[in-house]
Design a protein around this motif. Structure first.
Motif, PDB file in Angstrom:
ATOM      1  N   LYS A 119      -4.033 -21.336   6.500  1.00  0.00           N
ATOM      2  CA  LYS A 119      -2.605 -21.593   6.737  1.00  0.00           C
ATOM      3  C   LYS A 119      -2.136 -22.749   5.860  1.00  0.00           C
ATOM      4  O   LYS A 119      -1.057 -22.690   5.263  1.00  0.00           O
ATOM      5  CB  LYS A 119      -2.363 -21.921   8.212  1.00  0.00           C
ATOM      6  N   ASP A 120      -2.959 -23.792   5.772  1.00  0.00           N
ATOM      7  CA  ASP A 120      -2.618 -24.945   4.934  1.00  0.00           C
ATOM      8  C   ASP A 120      -2.528 -24.516   3.473  1.00  0.00           C
ATOM      9  O   ASP A 120      -1.591 -24.884   2.767  1.00  0.00           O
ATOM     10  CB  ASP A 120      -3.671 -26.046   5.120  1.00  0.00           C
ATOM     11  N   LEU A 122      -1.800 -21.583   2.279  1.00  0.00           N
ATOM     12  CA  LEU A 122      -0.572 -20.803   2.091  1.00  0.00           C
ATOM     13  C   LEU A 122       0.638 -21.719   1.933  1.00  0.00           C
ATOM     14  O   LEU A 122       1.495 -21.485   1.077  1.00  0.00           O
ATOM     15  CB  LEU A 122      -0.363 -19.847   3.264  1.00  0.00           C
ATOM     16  N   ASN A 123       0.707 -22.772   2.744  1.00  0.00           N
ATOM     17  CA  ASN A 123       1.850 -23.694   2.684  1.00  0.00           C
ATOM     18  C   ASN A 123       1.807 -24.623   1.477  1.00  0.00           C
ATOM     19  O   ASN A 123       2.826 -24.864   0.841  1.00  0.00           O
ATOM     20  CB  ASN A 123       1.935 -24.517   3.971  1.00  0.00           C
ATOM     21  N   ILE A 124       0.637 -25.149   1.166  1.00  0.00           N
ATOM     22  CA  ILE A 124       0.513 -26.169   0.122  1.00  0.00           C
ATOM     23  C   ILE A 124       0.390 -25.574  -1.281  1.00  0.00           C
ATOM     24  O   ILE A 124       0.902 -26.136  -2.241  1.00  0.00           O
ATOM     25  CB  ILE A 124      -0.709 -27.086   0.416  1.00  0.00           C
ATOM     26  N   TRP A 126       0.213 -21.632  -2.135  1.00  0.00           N
ATOM     27  CA  TRP A 126       0.930 -20.370  -2.360  1.00  0.00           C
ATOM     28  C   TRP A 126       2.438 -20.557  -2.291  1.00  0.00           C
ATOM     29  O   TRP A 126       3.178 -20.029  -3.129  1.00  0.00           O
ATOM     30  CB  TRP A 126       0.453 -19.308  -1.368  1.00  0.00           C
ATOM     31  N   ASN A 127       2.926 -21.296  -1.319  1.00  0.00           N
ATOM     32  CA  ASN A 127       4.380 -21.467  -1.160  1.00  0.00           C
ATOM     33  C   ASN A 127       4.983 -22.488  -2.118  1.00  0.00           C
ATOM     34  O   ASN A 127       6.196 -22.689  -2.107  1.00  0.00           O
ATOM     35  CB  ASN A 127       4.723 -21.851   0.277  1.00  0.00           C
ATOM     36  N   ARG A 128       4.169 -23.132  -2.933  1.00  0.00           N
ATOM     37  CA  ARG A 128       4.687 -24.093  -3.911  1.00  0.00           C
ATOM     38  C   ARG A 128       4.387 -23.684  -5.339  1.00  0.00           C
ATOM     39  O   ARG A 128       4.493 -24.488  -6.257  1.00  0.00           O
ATOM     40  CB  ARG A 128       4.089 -25.475  -3.632  1.00  0.00           C
ATOM     41  N   ILE A 156       1.804 -14.325   9.474  1.00  0.00           N
ATOM     42  CA  ILE A 156       2.261 -15.454   8.650  1.00  0.00           C
ATOM     43  C   ILE A 156       2.528 -14.975   7.224  1.00  0.00           C
ATOM     44  O   ILE A 156       3.562 -15.291   6.630  1.00  0.00           O
ATOM     45  CB  ILE A 156       1.217 -16.593   8.662  1.00  0.00           C
ATOM     46  N   MET A 160       6.298 -14.456   5.095  1.00  0.00           N
ATOM     47  CA  MET A 160       6.579 -15.018   3.772  1.00  0.00           C
ATOM     48  C   MET A 160       7.111 -13.953   2.822  1.00  0.00           C
ATOM     49  O   MET A 160       7.261 -14.208   1.637  1.00  0.00           O
ATOM     50  CB  MET A 160       5.300 -15.594   3.168  1.00  0.00           C
TER      51      MET A 160
END
Length: 172
Positions: A119-120, A122-124, A126-128, A156, A160
Motif C-alpha cells: 500500500k505504501d 502504491l502511494n509513494i 506508483w501514485n507519484r 485499492i 486508482m
C-alpha cells in the motif's frame, strides 16, 4: 529449448489478456507499469573455486553476510521510465545514517514485502510517477505475491483507476 505446453498456454493467455487490456483502453505507455520485488544479498560467495584436484576441503572466503539480504521493489513504465527503487531493510527501525537520494527505504522485521508496504509503495512510488496526473486509465503488471492479490489490495488498485495484470507463477 522446448517449453512445457502448460507453460506456453499460460504465457499466451497472459499475453492475450495484457494485449486485450491495452487495445480496450488505449493506455498511454506512461500509464503502463511493471513492478516486482527481488531479494538482494549483501554477500554472494562465488561459485567458482580454484583449488588443486583431490583437495579434501576447500575454504570459501566470505564477508559473513551471505544470509543478510534486503528486498528491493523495482518498477519500470512501458515508455522506459524507471521508478525509484523501494528498498526494504530487515530491521525494526530506520537507519539514522544519511541514505542515498533517489531511493525509498522502509523497514520490516523479516525484510520483505508485506501488504502494508505494498500500500505504501502504491502511494509513494506508483501514485507519484511521471504522468500520473493525466488521470488516464492505468495498467499495473505485478507478480503473484499474495500481498498483491488480496481483495483489499485489488480494491485499492481498482480505486486508482488501474487494471491489474498478474504474471502467472514461474514467469516473472
Amino acid at each position: 529449448q522446448h517449453l512445457p505446453s502448460d507453460f506456453t498456454k499460460k504465457f499466451i493467455a497472459f499475453q492475450q489478456y495484457v494485449i486485450g487490456l491495452h487495445e480496450g483502453h488505449d493506455y498511454l505507455l506512461s500509464q503502463m507499469g511493471n513492478a516486482d520485488e527481488t531479494p538482494v544479498s549483501f554477500d554472494e560467495p562465488s561459485n567458482n573455486i580454484i583449488e588443486e584436484i583431490g583437495t579434501k576441503s576447500v575454504i570459501i572466503k566470505t564477508l559473513g553476510n551471505e544470509k543478510m539480504c534486503i528486498t528491493v521493489m523495482l518498477a519500470v513504465l512501458a515508455d522506459g521510465i524507471k521508478l525509484p527503487p523501494y528498498v526494504i531493510l530487515k530491521r525494526k527501525t530506520m537507519l539514522k545514517d544519511q541514505l542515498p537520494t533517489g531511493i525509498i527505504v522502509r523497514c520490516q522485521n523479516q525484510g520483505w514485502m508485506s501488504t502494508d508496504l505494498m500500500k505504501d509503495w502504491l502511494n509513494i512510488v506508483w501514485n507519484r510517477r511521471p504522468g500520473v496526473l493525466l488521470h488516464k486509465r492505468q495498467m499495473l503488471v505485478l507478480g503473484t505475491f499474495k500481498g498483491y492479490l488480496t481483495p483489499a489490495m485489488k480494491n485499492i488498485i481498482g480505486e486508482m483507476n488501474a487494471a491489474l495484470a498478474v504474471v502467472p507463477g514461474g514467469m516473472s
